[in-house]
Design an enzyme around this catalytic site. Structure first.
Site, PDB file in Angstrom:
ATOM      1  N   SER A 138       4.038   9.334  -6.122  1.00 39.97           N
ATOM      2  CA  SER A 138       4.404   8.111  -5.414  1.00 39.97           C
ATOM      3  C   SER A 138       3.304   7.079  -5.524  1.00 39.97           C
ATOM      4  O   SER A 138       2.119   7.411  -5.652  1.00 39.97           O
ATOM      5  CB  SER A 138       4.655   8.403  -3.935  1.00 39.97           C
ATOM      6  OG  SER A 138       3.429   8.577  -3.237  1.00 39.97           O
ATOM      7  N   ASP A 139       3.696   5.806  -5.481  1.00 42.02           N
ATOM      8  CA  ASP A 139       2.704   4.776  -5.233  1.00 42.02           C
ATOM      9  C   ASP A 139       2.198   4.965  -3.807  1.00 42.02           C
ATOM     10  O   ASP A 139       2.811   5.661  -2.990  1.00 42.02           O
ATOM     11  CB  ASP A 139       3.326   3.384  -5.415  1.00 42.02           C
ATOM     12  CG  ASP A 139       2.286   2.322  -5.726  1.00 42.02           C
ATOM     13  OD1 ASP A 139       1.088   2.540  -5.443  1.00 42.02           O
ATOM     14  OD2 ASP A 139       2.664   1.258  -6.244  1.00 42.02           O
ATOM     15  N   TRP A 140       1.090   4.341  -3.493  1.00 38.38           N
ATOM     16  CA  TRP A 140       0.427   4.585  -2.206  1.00 38.38           C
ATOM     17  C   TRP A 140       1.269   3.990  -1.067  1.00 38.38           C
ATOM     18  O   TRP A 140       1.385   2.775  -0.938  1.00 38.38           O
ATOM     19  CB  TRP A 140      -0.967   3.972  -2.241  1.00 38.38           C
ATOM     20  CG  TRP A 140      -2.030   4.921  -2.721  1.00 38.38           C
ATOM     21  CD1 TRP A 140      -3.206   5.184  -2.100  1.00 38.38           C
ATOM     22  CD2 TRP A 140      -2.034   5.734  -3.918  1.00 38.38           C
ATOM     23  NE1 TRP A 140      -3.928   6.114  -2.824  1.00 38.38           N
ATOM     24  CE2 TRP A 140      -3.233   6.465  -3.932  1.00 38.38           C
ATOM     25  CE3 TRP A 140      -1.118   5.926  -4.946  1.00 38.38           C
ATOM     26  CZ2 TRP A 140      -3.556   7.370  -4.942  1.00 38.38           C
ATOM     27  CZ3 TRP A 140      -1.430   6.826  -5.966  1.00 38.38           C
ATOM     28  CH2 TRP A 140      -2.619   7.527  -5.958  1.00 38.38           C
ATOM     29  N   GLY A 141       1.869   4.874  -0.279  1.00 41.97           N
ATOM     30  CA  GLY A 141       2.736   4.436   0.809  1.00 41.97           C
ATOM     31  C   GLY A 141       4.160   4.166   0.382  1.00 41.97           C
ATOM     32  O   GLY A 141       4.921   3.549   1.135  1.00 41.97           O
TER      33      GLY A 141
END
Length: 802
Positions: A280-283
């Site tokens: 995932s991208d961060w968040g």
């Protein structure tokens, strides 16, 4: 109710630049199919490493398996905890696509947009290799790059500079070479951001004044456009064996990218045969079991600082209650460990630089003390730069595009009086580390050598253009070098600063302009920042030999380009730490410019409205959670495809670039089929391997031409192959010409060289939304070769399917 990504023939038929029937509600009200199950990785192409990963995973407890896919606190941007009983020291994941973002004594390389302007596959590979060497030297197993999302649908995109080009073929080739360079050096590459991540505005959910959650923007993309544009480079990344793919923040056809089973399980892991892990991208994770079953394999950063934590202990509970099958967790772990073993990261990989701990604490407010005992090297501040400074200087110079050169103004011929103007010329008054912070756009003075956000870097040093000019002209050639760096002072009426310089008739006036862009926000203008256009007009009104240099994140409109006193224009993009040295090399002719535009420069800003970014002020008070809809109704017609389809005049076309020499292409073009018998429109069925059906990569044609240096100095030509494909079954508009080959070739004066382009089945096919296949259309195909998308020198035709 779950809104799944759905591609159907009926849906796709209503989409296209020429269609007035577009309505994003077609996606909202489409029937929701069953979730597409996650295909287990089989280790295709990585068989030995997959066997080792399977053995490793078989020895893990449930808690250890969960830890292997759940980010945790630690000294890096992303951290996977160690499992010391099995001699696994964890994973250190670091930004980014142009530099080790949090690294001392490391290099800041030219941005992706600059590498795209080189049109040089070898440079892309070498840059990837050099960056990987620095990451490895600092103890980082995973490099978060390169970037093909955003592709660059809109010139206003805040992160376009991290990637390469709005053309999928050019991006695909440079994306692939960068990945190979990184992974051949023993570091995992992360292809990002998958997919449709074409704007920063509302990339994450927000809340209105009433506390209602307003969802992220939904990129609504039809099936054909997805395959022919946005998926194209990611397909090549998978074929190249990329270790990991990062899922993006945005929704894709109403479903968040990191929990979209069609995009992740159906296309990436199914159709393309991806064997690595989806990070995932961060968040960007919005659920636990739901996202995992939809194909997300690793959550980052996995800490409360980025919002709710969906993996970690919650994943343990999901496995216990059966909402995530143990088999699915095992597959996630095997996907994570297979590239680790494939790249031999278990054998002699350097320990982390202890400075990571301190940098992380400063830059990310990390506590500095962690739950896990990470392994650090004995020496802090390891110098990993090697001879990369010299390589960066060359890469940046090769990415400079000469747009105008009236009367051979350049290269400069030992001028005795030089005046330098513009706030982009000097050193950074706020320090070299400022690029990391988004707020750099508010800082007026200093050369723009990188963009902002997680894709930037911490500079060890930065050479400004003014300093380099002083050294070259003032110190070596004893020239008079004068300058004014305050744009406000330059454009002031009856400016006393100019009166002191311009009446003395300088040999050349060099104006430096800049255009800022950063993660987290999109551009509001395609003009140069800090009144740059006015600066050029003011100087050119008095100085008959005005040279303009732009350091920019990408597209700029140049309203002064045709001014008779603007005798030369150079687009230097974002050059990295050797910005000043590289531009001086080109200005004085030590390097013959060979860059070509990786995008189109239009006449006016409004010409790019075909892919405008929705203005946040339009929806700042919305009560509709799904109000943010970005309808890709232009279909495949972005950048030069749009301008060609509508026959619009542009300032400088895609692929354009001048040189200090001249080149020609011979009148003969050879088109040779490499198959026997008749060619089928559809590829033969075959077991999917990384990259999809292997028959898509079969080379069907070889096209050859001869290029010659007809000038008096050595230089590099970039012959480009464009195809005009017959219209397929889609009712949507098709591009007039599409790039399908390029080569950069160094030539001495008078030297000729034969250049060969190879066409695969995919290269000469359209994506058929009904048959869900790449299909070669019937009819005549035109092959044109030249030096830009509007400068064709030789043409031929062939008919694969009659």
């Amino acid at each position: 109710m779950r809104r799944e990504l759905l591609f159907t023939a009926a849906l796709a038929s209503c989409i296209g630049a020429a269609s007035a029937a577009w309505n994003h509600n077609d996606y909202l009200h489409s029937p929701t199919p069953d979730e597409i199950p996650n295909p287990d990785a089989m280790g295709s192409g990585w068989e030995d490493a997959f066997a080792r990963a399977s053995d490793f995973v078989s020895q893990l407890t449930t808690e250890e398996k969960v830890g292997l896919v759940s980010g945790t606190e630690g000294p890096c941007v992303g951290n996977i905890a160690p499992i010391y009983r099995l001699n696994f020291t964890g994973l250190c994941i670091q930004n980014g696509p142009l530099a080790l973002e949090q690294g001392t004594y490391s290099s800041v390389f030219p941005a992706g947009i600059t590498i795209a302007a080189t049109w040089d596959k070898n440079i892309a590979y070498e840059r990837g290799s050099q960056m990987a060497a620095e990451f490895r030297g600092k103890g980082s197993q995973v490099l978060l790059g390169p970037v093909a999302g955003p592709l660059g649908r809109s010139g206003f995109g805040g992160r376009n500079w991290e990637g390469f080009s709005p053309d999928p073929y050019l991006t695909g080739e440079l994306f692939t070479e960068t990945i190979l360079g990184i992974q051949d050096s023993g570091v995992q590459a992360c292809a990002k951001h998958y997919i449709g991540n074409e704007q920063e505005t509302q990339r994450q959910p927000s809340q209105n004044e009433d506390g209602t959650t307003i969802e992220s923007v939904s990129s609504n993309i039809d099936d054909r456009t997805m395959h022919e544009l946005y998926l194209w480079p990611f397909q090549q990344a998978v074929k190249a064996g990329v270790a990991t793919v990062m899922c993006s923040y945005n929704r894709l056809n109403q479903t968040y990218g990191c929990q979209n089973s069609k995009a992740q399980n159906g296309i990436l892991k199914g159709e393309l045969g991806f064997q690595g892990y989806v990070m995932s991208d961060w968040g960007a994770t919005h659920s636990g079991a739901f996202a995992i079953n939809a194909g997300e394999d690793m959550d980052m950063p996995g800490t409360a600082s980025f919002g709710p934590v969906f993996f970690n202990q919650n994943l343990t509970e999901s496995v216990k209650n059966g909402s995530v099958p143990m088999g699915r967790l095992d597959d996630m772990c095997r996907r994570v460990m297979t590239p680790y073993f494939h790249l031999n990261q278990d054998k002699g990989f350097p320990a982390m630089d202890p400075v990571n701990k301190e940098l992380n604490a400063v830059l990310f407010s990390s506590p500095g003390e962690y739950k896990y005992n990470y392994t650090y090297g004995a020496v802090a501040n390891v110098d990993v730069r090697g001879n990369h400074g010299a390589e960066i200087r060359k890469q940046a110079a090769d990415g400079i595009v000469l747009l105008k050169n009236t009367n051979n103004t350049l290269p400069l011929k030992s001028p005795k009086h030089i005046t330098v103007f513009g706030n982009d010329a000097g050193d950074l008054t706020n320090g070299m580390s400022v690029f990391y912070f988004n707020g750099v756009g508010n800082y007026e003075y200093g050369v723009l050598a990188a963009g902002g956000g997680s894709g930037s870097g911490l500079f060890t040093y930065l050479v400004s253009p003014l300093e380099a000019i002083k050294q070259r002209a003032g110190f070596r050639e004893k020239a008079l070098v004068q300058y004014v760096l305050n744009n406000s002072a330059i454009i002031e009426e009856n400016s006393p600063y100019l009166k002191a310089l311009l009446p003395s008739s300088p040999d050349v006036c060099i104006v430096f302009l800049k255009s800022w862009a950063t993660e987290g926000e999109d551009r509001t203008s395609l003009h140069s920042d800090w009144n740059g256009d006015e600066v050029v007009e003011k100087i050119a009104s008095t100085c008959p030999n005005t040279v303009v240099v732009t350091h920019s994140n990408g597209v700029n409109v140049l309203p002064w380009a045709d001014h008779p006193n603007v005798t030369a224009i150079l687009a230097a993009h974002l050059s990295g730490q050797e910005a000043g040295s590289s531009i001086v090399d080109v200005l004085w002719g030590d390097v013959n410019p060979s860059g070509h535009l990786p995008y189109t420069i239009a006449k006016r800003e409004s010409d790019y409205s075909f892919a405008s970014i929705q203005n946040s002020t339009d929806l700042q008070d919305t009560d509709d959670p799904r109000a943010w809809q970005s309808d890709f109704k232009e279909g495949v017609l972005i950048d030069y495809r749009h301008f060609d389809y509508y026959n619009k005049t542009v300032q400088y076309e895609f692929g354009y670039g001048l040189s200090y020499t001249t080149f020609s292409i011979g009148k003969r073009i050879s088109i040779t089929p490499l198959f026997n018998g008749e060619l089928s429109a559809l590829p033969a069925d075959a077991k999917v391997i990384p990259g999809g059906n292997p028959n898509l990569w079969e080379i069907l044609y070889r096209i050859s031409i001869t290029v010659k240096n007809t000038g008096e100095v050595a230089g590099a030509a970039v012959p480009q192959l464009y195809l005009s494909l017959p219209k397929g079954t889609s009712e949507a508009a098709s591009a007039v010409n599409v790039l399908r080959g390029f080569e950069k070739v160094q030539l001495q004066p008078g030297e000729s060289r034969d250049i060969t382009f190879q066409l695969t089945r995919r290269d000469i096919s359209h994506w058929d939304v009904t048959r869900q296949q790449w299909v070669i259309p019937s009819g005549l195909m035109q092959a044109r070769v030249g030096f830009s998308s509007r400068d064709f020198r030789v043409a031929g035709s062939f008919t694969p399917i009659r």
